[in-house]
Design an enzyme around this catalytic site. Sequence first.
Site, PDB file in Angstrom:
ATOM      1  N   THR A 192     -33.334  55.086 -32.214  1.00 17.14           N
ATOM      2  CA  THR A 192     -33.662  56.480 -32.413  1.00 17.14           C
ATOM      3  C   THR A 192     -33.101  57.369 -31.225  1.00 17.14           C
ATOM      4  OG1 THR A 192     -35.665  56.498 -30.752  1.00 17.14           O
ATOM      5  CG2 THR A 192     -35.946  55.935 -33.134  1.00 17.14           C
ATOM      6  N   SER A 193     -32.800  58.593 -31.409  1.00 17.37           N
ATOM      7  CA  SER A 193     -32.159  59.459 -30.620  1.00 17.37           C
ATOM      8  C   SER A 193     -33.021  60.953 -30.789  1.00 17.37           C
ATOM      9  CB  SER A 193     -30.836  59.858 -30.584  1.00 17.37           C
ATOM     10  OG  SER A 193     -30.296  60.676 -30.087  1.00 17.37           O
ATOM     11  N   PRO A 194     -33.256  61.734 -29.662  1.00 23.19           N
ATOM     12  CA  PRO A 194     -33.597  63.096 -29.736  1.00 23.19           C
ATOM     13  C   PRO A 194     -32.765  63.928 -29.898  1.00 23.19           C
ATOM     14  CG  PRO A 194     -33.613  62.196 -27.410  1.00 23.19           C
ATOM     15  CD  PRO A 194     -33.112  61.018 -27.946  1.00 23.19           C
TER      16      PRO A 194
END
Length: 702
Positions: free
Chosen positions: A274-276
């Site tokens: 995941t990445s913000p």
Amino acid sequence: MFAAALYAAALVTLYPSAALAQYLLGVGIGDITGPVTETNMMGYADTAQTDTGLHMRQRSRAFIVAESANPSNRVLLINSDIAMGDSGIRRAIVAKLSAQFPGVYSDTNIGLVGTHQHAGVGGYLENLLPQLTSLGFVRETYDAIVAGTVKAAVDAHNSLAEGSLSYGTTDILQGNINRSPSAYLANPADERAKYDHDQDKTMTVVKLKGASGDRGLLSFFPVHGTSLYQNNTLVSSDNKGMAAYLYENYVEPNKAPGNTSFVAGFIQANVGDTSPNTLGAYCNSPGKPWDGQQCEFYHSTCGNNTQECHGRGPGFQVSDFKSNYMIGDYQFQGAKTIMEQPSLNSIAGSVRSVHVYINMSNYTFTLPNGTTTHTCKPAMGYGFAGGTTDGPGLFDFKQGTTSGNAFWDIVKGAVTPEPSAEQKACHAPKPILLNTGEATFPYDWQPSIVNIQMFRMGQLVVLLVPGEFTTMAGRRLREAIKAKLVAQGILGDDATVVIAGPSNTYSHYITTREEYGVQRYEGASTIYGPSTLDAFIDIYSNLVSYLGDAAASPSSGTPPPDLTQNPLSLRTGVLWDNTPSGKSFGQVLTGPEASYTKGSTVSVKFQAATPRNNLRLERTFLTVDQQVNGNWVPYRTDSHPSTKYRWARTNGLLGHSEVTITWDIESDAPSGTYRVSYYGDSKSWTGSISAFSGSTSSFTVA
Ligand SMILES: *[C@@H]1O[C@H](CO)[C@@H](O)[C@H](O)[C@H]1NC(C)=O
Ligand SMILES: *[C@@H]1O[C@H](CO)[C@@H](O)[C@H](O)[C@H]1NC(C)=O
Ligand SMILES: *[C@@H]1O[C@H](CO)[C@@H](O)[C@H](O)[C@H]1NC(C)=O
Ligand SMILES: *[C@@H]1O[C@H](CO)[C@@H](O)[C@H](O)[C@H]1NC(C)=O
Ligand SMILES: *[C@@H]1O[C@H](CO)[C@@H](O)[C@H](O)[C@H]1NC(C)=O
Ligand SMILES: *[C@@H]1O[C@H](CO)[C@@H](O)[C@H](O)[C@H]1NC(C)=O
């Protein structure tokens, strides 16, 4: 009388006493902020990311759930604003709590989850690899985390009272993206077709309710704690800590951060890919034809260069601090949506915990297709040195770390041994860059023994996982465990299984076998080889029966060796503090203007001492004070997001330093008269430490 009867009936409906009495609940919060200056930060593992001050303090938040009828059936779930749970701090926390409450808290029922933030103080992990950039072990960081976490747990214990649990879910579409979509695409098409997204978008929230209202929440949602970039040097808590602050401040707006009675646990989940940085990854390559274009899809490169590819958060046009606020706010809003629903699914049933230590170096088991296989001793592949689009990456000492780093110079003579043929074959198709599992000088580089743990609270099961599962890896684990719970008759179809990690031990990443084949960063950092995920599914599945109502917990087995007794530690201590002649500690060097408008920034400077002399845990290095009826009343502390504390050494030899404090005046700040105060502690040449403070002249805000 009729009215009273109706009222009583309504009360029974609203607060069925059986449900309320089913559990004992406790919540607590503690300050775990280590030295905010001259210490390497944890997460990006970049030697250049040495902290220079404070944005928001790091906290541990503790939650206890016990059966009312048999309170010895209890779990203590700790959500800590650190990059990852680790065996060393966990060992110390378990030892202190089990000594203070014998027979109540133990290895089995204490779980330590890290929020996976990348803006905290480093040096607390006990294995060698994560210590490389912090010049070894930093005892001050370790002690602060242990003390603040124990404080949170003791407060939670002392607050135990009858209450009820309920839960619900919502989707947060803007909160994350997949940073390795090309690896995700390696998973079978029919498996991918079962899901709408290449990330889990669903947040699960558990509400903790007491006799007089809501006491806290536990939320589970996967998004990397990399909103604040690698070039940030102010200690903070990234987006999960921001979400927790926003929720706690929403419930109790007049309490200082970390001083609320409502406690919000924003827990990390299958965070691996995941990445913000939700706008995507772009090339920051001034003067080159591909400047501003999206990075290459399969390798995340810009003209074959990984260093120029950076993910952009939603507040990219403003700053990473803006992105951090936004990703925190999405999670806060999601949790609020669930918490404020008129009715949630109520949780009922037993509280159980199961915990074992497993040596992952050669775990032998049978795959679902009948083939017997085993895991490997730890090793990192080449792909991990390329880092990720969120930053050149954890432990990326490819550049900069091999020179000018005394710690690296000591250990490099013993850089990992040539992998054996067996080790190479075991990890294939991963090409081995660091043969960490066969490196034991000066001590283990990566863990062999990991903590495996599950908590059950009624129909909710929390899988505490010792690393970063990718989206699909997490889905496979959750689904396997749910199927097992139902098949064994332990829970029905309403069983809800969530992941909490990285917890307890840090064993890096866990991808699916198909993603492993692609060897992007996450696959290259799956340290026990291609069968790592299948091994974890096997291990957790074998423990499911212990979650049954009548089951007794198994013994935890053999813990990993304690590496914190005699660690390498090359970071230097504080020599002394002094001021230039004619100046005194706390003296104002740059004062405020006479007046400010809301939305503008106050910036003031003081003659300072190093904050390493006294961490001021549970207190503050600064206040913004408001004049109320002639008295100065603290309005903001060093942990409000609107204040920043920046420290700079101005003369190392003579021990001079200065602190700059800024306050971004909130649009809803009351108009009035304010000042800024600074609190410090100086160390004399004899080693004695004395507190001092200083305050600016007053200014108005209109
Ligand atoms: C930090 O890095 C980001 C992304 O590369 C850049 O936009 C920003 O200007 C940098 N900030 C500082 C303070 O150098
Ligand atoms: C926290 O609350 C306690 C008790 O209400 C109070 O004494 C203390 O000053 C508060 N701390 C801060 C930083 O506001
Ligand atoms: C990138 O590397 C490939 C293969 O080595 C080469 O063909 C290509 O020209 C390179 N691209 C640039 C922009 O250097
Ligand atoms: C873990 O297992 C490996 C291989 O089976 C063994 O060599 C190693 O000593 C074990 N580690 C510990 C800490 O017991
Ligand atoms: C792993 O364990 C198997 C048996 O369980 C054994 O045959 C094999 O030699 C072991 N490998 C290593 C590297 O210890
Ligand atoms: C079982 O699955 C493993 C992993 O995908 C594979 O290596 C092995 O060949 C399979 N065995 C059979 C009998 O299909």
